[in-house]
Design a protein around this motif. Structure first.
Motif, short mmCIF file in Angstrom:
data_model
loop_
_atom_site.label_atom_id
_atom_site.label_comp_id
_atom_site.label_asym_id
_atom_site.label_seq_id
_atom_site.Cartn_x
_atom_site.Cartn_y
_atom_site.Cartn_z
N TRP A 125 -45.87 12.15 -19.07
CA TRP A 125 -44.61 12.82 -19.37
C TRP A 125 -43.48 11.84 -19.68
O TRP A 125 -42.38 12.26 -20.05
N GLN A 157 -49.38 15.31 -8.29
CA GLN A 157 -48.47 14.54 -9.14
C GLN A 157 -48.84 13.06 -9.01
O GLN A 157 -48.28 12.33 -8.19
N VAL A 162 -51.57 21.24 -7.10
CA VAL A 162 -50.81 20.47 -8.09
C VAL A 162 -50.64 19.05 -7.57
O VAL A 162 -49.91 18.83 -6.58
N TRP A 188 -42.51 20.26 -20.89
CA TRP A 188 -42.85 20.45 -19.49
C TRP A 188 -42.31 21.78 -18.96
O TRP A 188 -42.99 22.46 -18.18
N ARG A 212 -44.53 24.45 -17.14
CA ARG A 212 -44.20 24.90 -15.78
C ARG A 212 -44.22 26.42 -15.69
O ARG A 212 -44.70 26.98 -14.70
N GLU A 249 -37.30 16.66 -11.01
CA GLU A 249 -38.15 16.04 -10.01
C GLU A 249 -39.14 15.06 -10.63
O GLU A 249 -39.58 14.11 -9.97
N LEU A 250 -39.48 15.29 -11.89
CA LEU A 250 -40.36 14.36 -12.60
C LEU A 250 -39.61 13.19 -13.20
O LEU A 250 -40.23 12.27 -13.74
N ILE A 305 -44.97 23.03 -7.85
CA ILE A 305 -44.89 22.70 -9.27
C ILE A 305 -43.52 22.07 -9.52
O ILE A 305 -42.50 22.76 -9.45
N PRO A 306 -43.44 20.77 -9.78
CA PRO A 306 -42.13 20.11 -9.90
C PRO A 306 -41.39 20.54 -11.15
O PRO A 306 -42.00 20.93 -12.16
N VAL A 321 -50.33 16.62 -12.61
CA VAL A 321 -49.09 16.26 -13.31
C VAL A 321 -49.06 14.73 -13.39
O VAL A 321 -48.83 14.06 -12.39
N GLU A 322 -49.29 14.21 -14.57
CA GLU A 322 -49.41 12.77 -14.74
C GLU A 322 -48.07 12.18 -15.17
O GLU A 322 -47.68 12.31 -16.34
N PRO A 323 -47.34 11.55 -14.27
CA PRO A 323 -45.99 11.06 -14.60
C PRO A 323 -45.96 10.15 -15.83
O PRO A 323 -45.02 10.23 -16.63
#
Length: 498
Positions: free
Chosen positions: A39, A74, A72, A49, A53, A175-176, A170-171, A34-36
């Motif tokens: 996103w 992040q 997962v 997302w 998810r 959370e992201l 899995i956020p 999960v590449e912040p």
């Protein structure tokens, strides 16, 4: 040696050659990163997302059923590889090739540099008919047919995964740190939904696809609706193509099946078209940012009128059918192709907005945002390819043609509920006032100004020379008519029974 399987836009275990090949070679570490930063891009959104998810949750369940896990991470992809390398030492990286946006392209180049620097093999495997480093479009259509007819790769029956303390959570969007993006009628993600959706289209909903896919009144049901599943890979293109071919082979010739055969033949062509457009972005990543044809540089302002852009984004342009489409997209995260084309044309020609601005907004709205289809189409509908017909959609005519009773309009533009049928397409002609805005631009004047500007460029002497270059690089090639594979040649292994 640990085989790291990097899941990207391929969130399934069936017809997943990197996973299958890795499993044959030993221990497997399935990873989703999960590449912040990704996103937070202008073309990413929380609704996308949320769909991903859903898919990741089901993928995790499928892997656990085979004795494995989905880890997962992040963080940045290179940081994730550093972490894995520190935990396990030497690894082999497996993934599918990806034709994404400029950000993922740059990220993959950084990953390639990392693997080279760490003497780590990276096995990238194609999953569609898109070809890396394609030299010529000649023969591309036949190549697509061959790739799609290859046997479906089965899911591994059992996976050996080392014990480790890498995270599996899995956020969610909050959370992201993603902005709120309610999409109340969004399609659900996941493999099982994908299979049910394809099956219902091929056997129940798709009979009149050829004739009902253009109107939003009928398209929500008559279209396949597998586009987000192809985008995020819960269903492979090969699976969709072969399932369609098998269904065609099941239909006996004759009047009773003519509608089905015509519709599924059209749909099969659309699957081919899907990869044809992605190939354009693969061959020329600059399409995401720059006019495909340089003669159109400067045609529109770099920054559009903010009031017009805001009205477009909020679905209050004063054109009922366009606004209904924009509001439907907001609620569903999906819209049929013809209406997408109309909206892009309307933004570019009537509102004279630069295609990058309106294109980014639409990208965020689409749960099935596929950069390789989106950006070439954005340019095609904005008249900047130089090789396509200039098609300025009339939102009023489209309204009369595709929503004659105003059913779709009234569902999404309730301000027009009490407007008589005779005026629902052009409420400004009705004598009574409503809360609905007047048109933000005059259709006739805007159309004339846009057409004059575009054709002035097309008449210039340097236009044809540049057009020839674009055609040579991006145009489809004439080939023999495509036929459905014979029953003996159909290698379908996909089960669509539930």
């Amino acid at each position: 040696m640990i085989n790291v399987v990097w899941f990207k836009r391929d969130l399934r275990i069936e017809d997943h050659r990197p996973l299958f090949n890795a499993a044959e070679r030993g221990a497997v570490l399935p990873v989703y990163i999960v590449e912040p930063e990704y996103w937070r891009l202008e073309d990413s959104s929380a609704r996308q997302w949320d769909f991903v998810r859903d898919c990741l949750s089901e993928l995790q369940t499928a892997l656990r059923a085979r004795g494995s896990e989905l880890f997962v991470l992040q963080m940045d992809a290179v940081d994730a590889l550093d972490l894995i390398h520190a935990r396990f030492g030497g690894v082999t990286l497996w993934s599918h090739e990806e034709t994404g946006n400029a950000w993922t392209y740059a990220r993959d180049k950084r990953v390639a540099a990392w693997t080279k620097g760490h003497q780590t093999p990276w096995n990238e495997i194609t999953q569609t008919g898109v070809v890396r480093r394609l030299g010529s479009r000649n023969g591309w259509a036949s190549h697509w047919d061959r790739v799609m007819a290859e046997p479906i790769t089965p899911a591994p029956k059992r996976l050996s995964t080392p014990q480790c303390d890498l995270p599996t959570h899995i956020p969610n969007g909050r959370e992201l740190g993603l902005a709120s993006d309610p999409c109340p009628e969004r399609q659900s993600g996941g493999r099982q939904v994908a299979l049910r959706t394809l099956d219902s289209f091929l056997h129940v909903r798709g009979r009149n696809y050829r004739f009902e896919m253009s109107s939003p009144v009928t398209a929500f049901d008559a279209s396949s609706r597998i586009s987000p599943h192809l985008t995020w890979g819960t269903l492979s293109m090969r699976e969709a193509a072969q399932a369609t071919w098998r269904r065609l082979n099941e239909l006996e010739p004759g009047p009773a099946t003519k509608a089905w055969r015509n519709s599924l033949t059209s749909f099969s062509g659309r699957l081919h078209w899907h990869c044809h457009f992605i190939q354009k972005l693969e061959d020329d990543p600059a399409i995401e940012f720059a006019n495909m044809h340089s003669a159109y540089d400067g045609l529109r302002p770099e920054t559009g009128d903010p009031e017009r852009l805001a009205a477009f984004m909020e679905g209050r342009t004063g054109y009922p059918f366009a606004d209904a489409c924009l509001r439907a997209l907001d609620r569903h995260g999906w819209l049929n192709f013809r209406m997408r084309a109309m909206l892009m044309s309307f933004a570019s020609y009537h509102l004279w907005l630069p295609w990058r601005e309106s294109g980014l907004f639409l990208a965020r709205r689409f749960v099935d945002y596929e950069p390789g289809i989106h950006w070439p189409q954005v340019q095609m509908q904005s008249g900047t390819t130089g090789m396509n017909t200039v098609r300025i959609y009339n939102p009023i005519k489209q309204s009369y043609d595709h929503d004659p009773q105003g059913v779709f309009i009234r569902r999404y533009v309730p301000e027009l509920d009490r407007v008589p049928d005779a005026f629902v397409h052009e409420p400004w002609k009705w004598g009574e006032r409503t809360s609905y805005p007047v048109p933000i631009v005059d259709h006739s004047a805007a159309t004339k100004a846009a057409r004059d500007a575009v054709y002035a460029i097309r008449k210039a002497s340097r236009h044809s020379e540049e057009t020839a270059r674009v055609i040579a690089k991006h145009a489809s090639r004439k080939s023999t008519p495509r036929r459905k594979p014979s029953k003996s040649a159909d290698p379908l292994q996909l089960s669509l029974k539930f």
